[in-house]
Design an enzyme around this catalytic site. Structure first.
Site, PDB file in Angstrom:
ATOM      1  N   HIS A 122       0.457  -1.992   5.310  1.00 23.26           N
ATOM      2  CA  HIS A 122      -0.358  -1.310   4.341  1.00 23.26           C
ATOM      3  C   HIS A 122      -1.571  -2.234   3.837  1.00 23.26           C
ATOM      4  O   HIS A 122      -1.797  -3.288   4.516  1.00 23.26           O
ATOM      5  CB  HIS A 122       0.471  -1.054   3.005  1.00 23.26           C
ATOM      6  CG  HIS A 122       1.033  -2.291   2.335  1.00 23.26           C
ATOM      7  ND1 HIS A 122       0.481  -3.524   1.925  1.00 23.26           N
ATOM      8  CD2 HIS A 122       2.363  -2.834   2.383  1.00 23.26           C
ATOM      9  CE1 HIS A 122       1.184  -4.432   1.487  1.00 23.26           C
ATOM     10  NE2 HIS A 122       2.449  -3.841   1.782  1.00 23.26           N
ATOM     11  N   CYS A 138       6.754  -6.296   3.926  1.00 22.46           N
ATOM     12  CA  CYS A 138       5.867  -5.468   4.609  1.00 22.46           C
ATOM     13  C   CYS A 138       4.901  -6.137   5.411  1.00 22.46           C
ATOM     14  O   CYS A 138       4.918  -7.465   5.497  1.00 22.46           O
ATOM     15  CB  CYS A 138       4.904  -4.495   3.762  1.00 22.46           C
ATOM     16  SG  CYS A 138       6.007  -3.223   2.942  1.00 22.46           S
TER      17      CYS A 138
END
Length: 163
Positions: A122, A138
């Site tokens: 992301h 992440c």
């Protein structure tokens, strides 16, 4: 005369606003795999063995070792695939990663814990951070880089996350 000027101002404004969108198009070679090298903080988009793009990345707050449990702040290690695209991510844009696999679910259950999930590639944080590794597990890049990655990578693409 003022009507003509007003028309051109409106056309110019609309044209400029269209240039600022987060969705790009990509017409190059297919991204056949992604490699993430955690220790180097690098991510590579590949077409077969050719590197198409490379990016500096941020990882989970605890970057050493593989993710095993929910809340351990580690980034997974292993072979996965891009599960889906999320155009409404709270982190600009995101690509889902297929963590956990069945063996990881089974291992976490054997330890009486949850394996975690919601692992993505992301964009940058919605507010500034003071640490290089800041995510909950992440893989993060800048928003502009995420726009490029989002345009190039399709769901189903294999991702290898290496120590």
């Amino acid at each position: 005369m003022w009507l003509v000027r007003a028309f051109f101002v409106v056309v110019l404004a609309l044209g400029l606003s269209a240039c600022g969108g987060k969705f790009r198009t990509y017409n190059g070679p297919e991204v056949t795999s992604i490699q993430v090298h955690k220790s180097e903080r690098k991510m590579y988009l590949l077409h077969n063995n050719e590197v198409l793009e490379q990016f500096d990345i941020s990882l989970g707050k605890e970057p050493v070792g593989p993710k095993q449990f929910e809340g351990d702040f580690k980034t997974p290690e292993g072979a996965y695939y891009i599960s889906h695209k999320n155009p409404k991510s709270q982190y600009h844009l995101s690509l889902g990663i297929s963590y956990p696999n069945p063996a990881q679910v089974e291992y976490a259950a054997s330890q009486g814990k949850a394996p975690g999930g919601d692992i993505f590639i992301h964009g940058g944080p919605p507010r500034p951070v003071n640490k290089r590794d800041w995510t909950a597990g992440c893989i993060a890049v800048t928003d502009k880089e995420m726009e490029v990655i989002y345009s190039m990578v399709k769901p189903g693409t294999v991702i290898h996350i290496l120590p």
